[in-house]
Design a protein around this motif. Structure first.
Motif, mmCIF file in Angstrom:
data_model
loop_
_atom_site.group_PDB
_atom_site.id
_atom_site.type_symbol
_atom_site.label_atom_id
_atom_site.label_comp_id
_atom_site.label_asym_id
_atom_site.label_seq_id
_atom_site.Cartn_x
_atom_site.Cartn_y
_atom_site.Cartn_z
ATOM 1 N N ILE A 59 0.841 -1.203 0.000
ATOM 2 C CA ILE A 59 0.000 0.000 0.000
ATOM 3 C C ILE A 59 0.873 1.247 0.000
ATOM 4 N N TRP A 60 1.936 1.269 0.798
ATOM 5 C CA TRP A 60 2.810 2.446 0.833
ATOM 6 C C TRP A 60 3.505 2.675 -0.506
ATOM 7 N N LEU A 61 3.952 1.610 -1.140
ATOM 8 C CA LEU A 61 4.609 1.768 -2.443
ATOM 9 C C LEU A 61 3.634 2.299 -3.494
ATOM 10 N N VAL A 62 2.435 1.765 -3.520
ATOM 11 C CA VAL A 62 1.431 2.235 -4.476
ATOM 12 C C VAL A 62 1.038 3.681 -4.158
ATOM 13 N N PHE A 64 3.013 6.006 -2.965
ATOM 14 C CA PHE A 64 4.055 6.869 -3.507
ATOM 15 C C PHE A 64 3.956 6.977 -5.028
ATOM 16 N N VAL A 65 3.655 5.888 -5.696
ATOM 17 C CA VAL A 65 3.463 5.945 -7.154
ATOM 18 C C VAL A 65 2.266 6.835 -7.482
ATOM 19 N N GLY A 66 1.225 6.788 -6.666
ATOM 20 C CA GLY A 66 0.068 7.663 -6.854
ATOM 21 C C GLY A 66 0.443 9.132 -6.717
ATOM 22 N N PHE A 67 1.325 9.448 -5.772
ATOM 23 C CA PHE A 67 1.794 10.826 -5.660
ATOM 24 C C PHE A 67 2.554 11.251 -6.907
ATOM 25 N N GLY A 68 3.316 10.342 -7.481
ATOM 26 C CA GLY A 68 4.009 10.647 -8.730
ATOM 27 C C GLY A 68 3.024 10.953 -9.847
ATOM 28 N N MET A 159 -4.686 5.629 -14.525
ATOM 29 C CA MET A 159 -3.763 5.091 -13.529
ATOM 30 C C MET A 159 -4.168 5.539 -12.126
ATOM 31 N N LEU A 160 -4.573 6.792 -11.972
ATOM 32 C CA LEU A 160 -5.022 7.262 -10.662
ATOM 33 C C LEU A 160 -6.287 6.535 -10.222
ATOM 34 N N ARG A 161 -7.177 6.257 -11.157
ATOM 35 C CA ARG A 161 -8.381 5.498 -10.812
ATOM 36 C C ARG A 161 -8.024 4.108 -10.294
ATOM 37 N N VAL A 164 -6.563 4.469 -6.799
ATOM 38 C CA VAL A 164 -7.619 4.760 -5.830
ATOM 39 C C VAL A 164 -8.452 3.507 -5.557
ATOM 40 N N TRP A 165 -8.603 2.665 -6.512
ATOM 41 C CA TRP A 165 -9.313 1.400 -6.323
ATOM 42 C C TRP A 165 -8.433 0.378 -5.598
#
Length: 189
Positions: A59-62, A64-68, A159-161, A164-165
């Motif tokens: 979850i933490w890795l995803v 951070f990728v979401g912040f990118g 990708m953000l969707r 978020v899912w």
């Protein structure tokens, strides 16, 4: 791989590595209560032992990728807003542009970055109008370009969707795993 895709891949990799670094730092500082809570460390008495790869790590890795991805969306929208302020189609009289003014605007637009939407849309519309002098066809092309732009925006946020899912789904899986571990320990007592 085109330039925007390379940039997206590069930013995702950088954010993934940043997430790994944060996880390593938190694992090294695992004696703190905050690190234990953030990583879901298993506590046996006074000592907490970090698990190497848990649902919380994923979850933490995803995250951070979401912040990118959010950073990329911010940069893209900032670039598009900058293009809006360029004033490509300035007119001095009743908002009607002459063919000469359209030609000058077309030259300015050809020098603009091609990956941004406004220059692409205006270049297509001006070229269509100058090719056949039909306002209806130019208007039709403008409308279809706007629909295409809306579709592009929708695709850029896929990708953000997914992220978020994915994060709540992984949280649910983590809850199920935690409950199953607790029931396993309860059964052995």
């Amino acid at each position: 791989m085109s330039n925007p895709h390379r940039l997206r891949f590069l930013v995702s990799c950088i954010c993934f590595v940043a997430g790994l670094i944060v996880l390593v730092i938190l694992n090294l500082l695992l004696n703190g209560d905050i690190a234990r809570i953030l990583l879901g460390a298993v506590s046996d008495g006074n000592e907490s032992k970090p698990e190497v790869f848990t649902v919380q790590h994923i979850i933490w890795l995803v995250f951070f990728v979401g912040f990118g991805e959010l950073f990329l969306r911010f940069q893209w929208s900032r670039n598009e807003a900058q293009e809006l302020r360029q004033g490509y189609l300035e007119s001095n009289r009743d908002n009607i542009l002459s063919s000469r003014e359209l030609g000058e605007a077309y030259k300015k637009l050809r020098a603009a970055p091609e990956h941004l939407f406004l220059p692409r849309m205006l270049t297509r519309t001006i070229a269509q109008f100058q090719a056949n002098r039909s306002i209806d066809q130019a208007s039709s092309l403008l409308n279809s370009s706007m629909e295409l732009f809306l579709h592009e925006i929708d695709l850029r946020y896929n990708m953000l969707r997914y992220i978020v899912w994915f994060i709540p789904t992984m949280g649910f899986i983590g809850t199920v795993v935690g409950i199953s571990k607790a029931l396993g320990r309860a059964g052995s007592l």
